[in-house]
Motif scaffolding. Structure first.
Motif, PDB file in Angstrom:
ATOM      1  N   ARG A 169       8.595  15.565  25.533  1.00 49.98           N
ATOM      2  CA  ARG A 169       8.566  16.151  27.197  1.00 49.98           C
ATOM      3  C   ARG A 169       8.597  14.924  27.782  1.00 49.98           C
ATOM      4  NH1 ARG A 169      10.744  20.659  28.605  1.00 49.98           N
ATOM      5  NH2 ARG A 169       9.850  20.912  30.568  1.00 49.98           N
ATOM      6  N   THR A 188      17.336  18.316  36.148  1.00 49.94           N
ATOM      7  CA  THR A 188      16.388  19.222  36.364  1.00 49.94           C
ATOM      8  C   THR A 188      15.500  19.500  35.110  1.00 49.94           C
ATOM      9  OG1 THR A 188      17.499  21.610  36.131  1.00 49.94           O
ATOM     10  CG2 THR A 188      16.401  21.027  38.540  1.00 49.94           C
ATOM     11  N   VAL A 190      15.182  21.388  32.765  1.00 53.98           N
ATOM     12  CA  VAL A 190      16.123  22.143  31.548  1.00 53.98           C
ATOM     13  C   VAL A 190      17.508  22.148  31.904  1.00 53.98           C
ATOM     14  CG1 VAL A 190      16.787  24.094  33.674  1.00 53.98           C
ATOM     15  CG2 VAL A 190      15.990  24.728  31.375  1.00 53.98           C
ATOM     16  N   ASP A 223      17.113  19.238  28.833  1.00 56.48           N
ATOM     17  CA  ASP A 223      16.283  20.384  27.578  1.00 56.48           C
ATOM     18  C   ASP A 223      17.501  20.965  26.865  1.00 56.48           C
ATOM     19  OD1 ASP A 223      14.709  20.939  26.396  1.00 56.48           O
ATOM     20  OD2 ASP A 223      13.297  22.285  27.259  1.00 56.48           O
ATOM     21  N   GLU A 224      18.740  21.762  27.644  1.00 57.75           N
ATOM     22  CA  GLU A 224      19.793  22.365  27.215  1.00 57.75           C
ATOM     23  C   GLU A 224      20.675  21.167  26.798  1.00 57.75           C
ATOM     24  OE1 GLU A 224      21.095  25.789  31.000  1.00 57.75           O
ATOM     25  OE2 GLU A 224      21.560  23.438  31.192  1.00 57.75           O
ATOM     26  N   GLY A 259      18.970  20.540  23.399  1.00 63.95           N
ATOM     27  CA  GLY A 259      19.221  21.139  22.449  1.00 63.95           C
ATOM     28  C   GLY A 259      20.500  21.319  21.920  1.00 63.95           C
ATOM     29  N   TYR A 260      20.957  20.997  22.777  1.00 67.13           N
ATOM     30  CA  TYR A 260      23.164  21.413  21.776  1.00 67.13           C
ATOM     31  C   TYR A 260      22.967  20.697  21.492  1.00 67.13           C
ATOM     32  CZ  TYR A 260      27.446  22.142  22.447  1.00 67.13           C
ATOM     33  OH  TYR A 260      29.344  22.277  21.960  1.00 67.13           O
TER      34      TYR A 260
END
Ligand code: SF4
Ligand code: SF4
Ligand code: SF4
Ligand code: FES
Lengths: 160, 684
Positions: free
Chosen positions: A43, A56, A58, A61-62, A65-66
């Motif tokens: 994190r 940001t 997020v 984070d995207e 995840g991808y």
């Protein structure tokens, strides 16, 4: 969060490489290098990369995840990636993956108890011409057979 | 005028603007192209494939939501192949969908249900086990149930583009993609619930409403939010005389789909356990409940005695009560009690504002003007925090019309993200900051200047002079805090003609009666007069009520009818959502006191009082018919307005506070962002 001086230097240079206002372009390379040093995308790494690239958390984070090469949990010292996508599958990729599971005693995205090896069934790595292909950390191995895989793994085990 | 093209849709010859999206052209001509991800307010996504249409000479079906109309195009929206494609899309969307409609909050008002009903196949070929992920709670108000999500990205875009927050994203990929919050397992955001309302399915649900009721079991009452001054319409869902949700999904009202956390969730104060249920009389043993008839008699007798003895009254009105109530109160004070001492907590310098604009036409901006003007200049306010809807309008203006935003503020504001220029000033330096933008502003086609309480008195006059000097059409918004701050001023709840201001009343050692209707002046102040008889009408035992001799329980805005005037001077009607047993509306209370006193102040029905307002308050000559269909904007006063004594100061409420109501809204207090802070930029 700070990284080693070498990595800090690398990041500083990286950020100058993109046109004005496009620091977001550095998100992926920064994540990969940070993962190599920290061991996983934590994190903290996400928040830090977001701050440095002016996006940001997020959005970072995207990306994490991808892309399957970005991991949220630490991998084994040697991360064995076996391709079972179409080209490899046709010439024994799946058997190779089953063999690797037995040999290492772990499954997809699992790590051996001693932390030496982790296994992952991956999608196409762009090595179709030399299928079936295996990647261990950043090294590619071509035309891999179960025997060749045993040798590779045993060799790494001995050396460390 | 844009270039026109001719095309054929479903055999009909249609003229359309070149480049207009097929889905819009079809809609405008009464042809429905079903869609999930397409939303006219936000960027194009083309994620759901529900809008596929057949275009002659194009080998594959095309998405209607991103394909522009072109000359000679022949489009079919209802051919066999299109119908088959829709069935396929829906079958695909249902692969992992749990089909738990019987318990899903959205059941009955779900777009997926409607689409499957209308366009779907009766059965599915998928027999595989569905991919399941457990439901997650992201905040006290936002829950996410991933399996129900159809990945239309509407929530992501509403949060990014509409709110300017950007708290949502998409994690993972392929079949396991899911919406993720900005902080790993929780949200830190505006908690506005826009993502929930815009979700076509039941993937995002609201903490206050989930699993409470079925949508068809509610009555839906459209009324006006009682919190800030922006005047958003909120549709309250009422079941068993209880408000269970607020939303604006039908996009009616001035605010289209917008609501902030207060309009969408902060109705819960109505059922707070500390809500006053009966009149309370102070006795030696503390406050004792008494009957209404007794209470009214006590107040009326006291008022009459003091009036007869030529005693001194102080009357403080409210920022939240209706125009009718404020008007009646002002009339009661001036005619009934024969006092000029009437005031309310003034949060913006409307007196100087109307004075400065006197004689000018077309200078009051409406909320729609913030969306349409070429440029919006924000001076001395944290607009996204203090006036969430006005800020939303300005953002939408940038998105849809390439509007320009300028900000002159003492700290970082969310508007900076989109602003053409942001100027940071010390408090008091606002005019100099504005002056530094002169050349840029002059080049704009027209301008709306929105200013906060830092701009008052002479500064305000100078700001208007600055606007005049630009040589372009300029309109203004003088920011005030609460749902009827503007109305309280317009209705004359002010100390004109030499009356005492609020502060002067509190400081007057010889005050005989202090009558407070829906306000909390003693929150941070002392009452100097030790012998004053204090009457308070309120919903709760506020700091002021705790010093009262008698407290009368009042109905809230959601429990009465009448009109309120928003910050832009738009007059809108309240609708009574719920009935209350103990409390009474302030209008009724005042009417009954007047009756007890034998005063003739007219009938105390909202419509009757409004008829009087129409006749006597400048700018309010609007019919009930006009009011029934939407807001009616007031007109500026023509003629000078005398300066009024007293302090003008905004309370500086954030997104998560609402004056004295804050502590009685469990929702506002439950979110981690509360109480929030002004001038922190983006707000996260
Ligand atoms: S509640 Fe509002 S601010 Fe929060 S994620 Fe949803 S849309 Fe964004
Ligand atoms: S949560 Fe709702 S709005 Fe968001 S992508 Fe999923 S279905 Fe669409
Ligand atoms: S912006 Fe103001 S009026 Fe609109 S919902 Fe929020 S508090 Fe209510
Ligand atoms: S509406 Fe066109 S793809 Fe979703």
């Amino acid at each position: 969060m700070t990284f080693s001086p070498q990595l800090e230097q690398r990041f500083a240079k990286m950020l100058t490489r993109y046109p004005e206002g496009r620091t977001r372009s550095a998100v992926i390379p920064m994540l990969i290098y940070a993962q190599d040093e920290v061991g996983a995308i934590t994190r903290d790494v996400i928040e830090e990369v977001a701050k440095r690239c002016k996006v940001t958390p997020v959005q970072v984070d995207e990306v994490v995840g991808y892309y399957s090469m970005l991991h949220r949990k630490p991998q084994g010292k040697f991360h064995v990636q076996v391709c079972t996508n179409i080209s490899c599958l046709l010439v024994g990729g799946e058997e190779l993956y089953e063999h690797a599971k037995k040999k290492l005693g772990v499954g997809h995205k699992e790590t051996t108890a001693d932390g030496q090896f982790s296994l992952e069934e991956v999608e196409c790595m762009g090595a179709c011409s030399w299928a079936p292909a295996v990647e261990i950390n950043y090294d590619f191995h071509h035309h891999v057979t179960p025997e060749k895989l045993d040798q590779l793994i045993d060799g790494l085990r001995k050396a460390h | 005028m844009a270039e026109l093209v001719k095309l054929t849709i479903d055999g009909r010859e249609i003229q359309a603007e070149k480049g207009a999206l097929l889905i819009e052209v079809a809609r405008q001509n009464g042809i429905e192209v079903p869609a999930f991800c397409y939303h006219e307010d936000y960027s194009l996504q083309a994620a759901c494939r529900m809008c596929l249409v057949e275009i002659e000479k194009t080998p594959k079906l095309q998405v209607g939501c991103t394909t522009p109309a072109a000359e000679g195009m022949v489009v079919r929206t209802d051919s066999d192949i299109v119908r088959t494609a829709r069935k396929g899309t829906l079958e695909f969307l249902l692969t992992n969908h749990p089909l738990d409609c019987p318990v899903c909050d959205k059941g009955g008002e779900c777009e997926l249900q409607d689409m499957v009903f209308r366009y779907g196949a009766g059965e599915s070929r998928f027999v595989e086990r569905k991919h399941h992920v457990d439901e997650k709670q992201w905040s006290p108000v936002v829950y996410f149930d991933a399996p129900r999500c159809i990945l239309c990205y509407r929530c992501v875009r509403a949060c990014n583009e509409g709110m300017g927050v950007g708290a949502l994203g998409v994690g993972n990929r392929g079949a396991i993609s899911e919406i993720i919050p900005n902080h790993d397992d929780h949200l830190e955001c505006d908690e506005c619930g826009a993502c929930i309302d815009i979700c076509p399915v039941g993937a995002l649900t609201s903490g206050s409403y989930r699993y409470q009721t079925r949508p068809w079991e509610m009555e839906h009452v459209g009324t006006i939010c009682t919190h800030c001054a922006d005047g958003c319409k909120t549709t309250l869902g009422v079941r068993n005389h209880e408000i269970v949700r607020g939303n604006n999904r039908d996009r009616s009202g001035i605010n289209d789909e917008f609501l902030c956390i207060k309009g969408r969730y902060a109705f819960d104060f109505t059922k707070h356990p500390e809500r006053l249920q009966s009149p309370m009389l102070r006795t030696e043993k503390g406050y004792q409940p008494i009957s209404w008839s007794k209470a009214l008699a006590i107040v009326a007798t006291k008022f009459s005695t003091v009036k007869l003895a030529g005693g001194r009254f102080g009357v403080i009105g409210s920022n939240h009560t209706t125009n009718e109530e404020n008007f009646f109160l002002a009339k009661f004070a001036r005619q009934g009690l024969e006092t000029k001492n009437i005031d309310h907590h003034r949060t913006g310098d409307l007196a100087a504002f109307f004075d400065a604009l006197s004689g000018k036409n077309n200078v009051l901006a409406t909320t729609a003007d913030l969306y349409q003007a070429k440029a919006v200049l924000v001076v001395g306010a944290d607009l996204s925090q203090q006036h969430p809807f006005l800020a939303f309008q300005a953002r939408a203006n940038v998105r849809h019309h390439d509007g320009h935003i300028y900000a002159v503020t003492t700290g970082e504001v969310r508007e900076d993200q989109q602003a053409v220029a942001s100027v940071r000033v010390e408090k008091g330096g606002e005019l100099a900051g504005v002056e530094s933008l002169r050349d840029k502003l002059k080049a704009e086609g027209d301008l709306v200047i929105v200013f906060g309480d830092a701009v008052q008195g002479d500064v305000l006059r100078k700001l208007v002079a600055f606007g005049d000097s630009l040589g372009i059409p300029v309109k203004y918004v003088c920011l005030v805090d609460y749902s009827n701050s503007r109305g309280a001023f317009d209705m004359g709840v002010t100390p004109k003609d030499g009356g005492l201001s609020r502060e002067q009343m509190l400081a007057a050692a010889d005050l005989d009666v202090l009558w407070v209707v829906g306000a909390n002046p003693l929150k941070n102040a002392q009452l100097a007069s030790k012998n004053a008889f204090v009457v308070v009408q309120d919903l709760f035992m506020t700091e002021t009520a705790k010093q009262a001799d008698i407290v009368l329980p009042a109905a809230s805005a959601y429990e009465k009818s009448g009109t309120v005037t928003n910050v832009c001077g738009e007059v809108q009607k309240l609708a009574q959502a719920i009935k209350v047993m103990g409390p009474k509306t302030d209008l009724e209370v005042m009417g009954l006191i007047a009756k007890e006193m034998g005063l003739d102040l007219g009938i105390w029905l909202p419509e009757k009082v409004f008829a009087e307002i129409r006749k006597s308050v400048h700018g309010y000559n609007m019919s009930q018919g006009q009011l029934a269909v939407g807001p009616a904007a007031t007109m500026p006063l023509n003629g000078r307005v005398a300066a009024l004594p007293g302090t003008i100061q905004s309370s500086g409420d954030t997104l998560f506070t609402s004056g004295s109501l804050t502590r009685y809204s469990g929702i506002l207090n439950s979110v981690m962002e509360a109480p929030g802070q002004l001038y922190r930029g983006k707000g996260q």
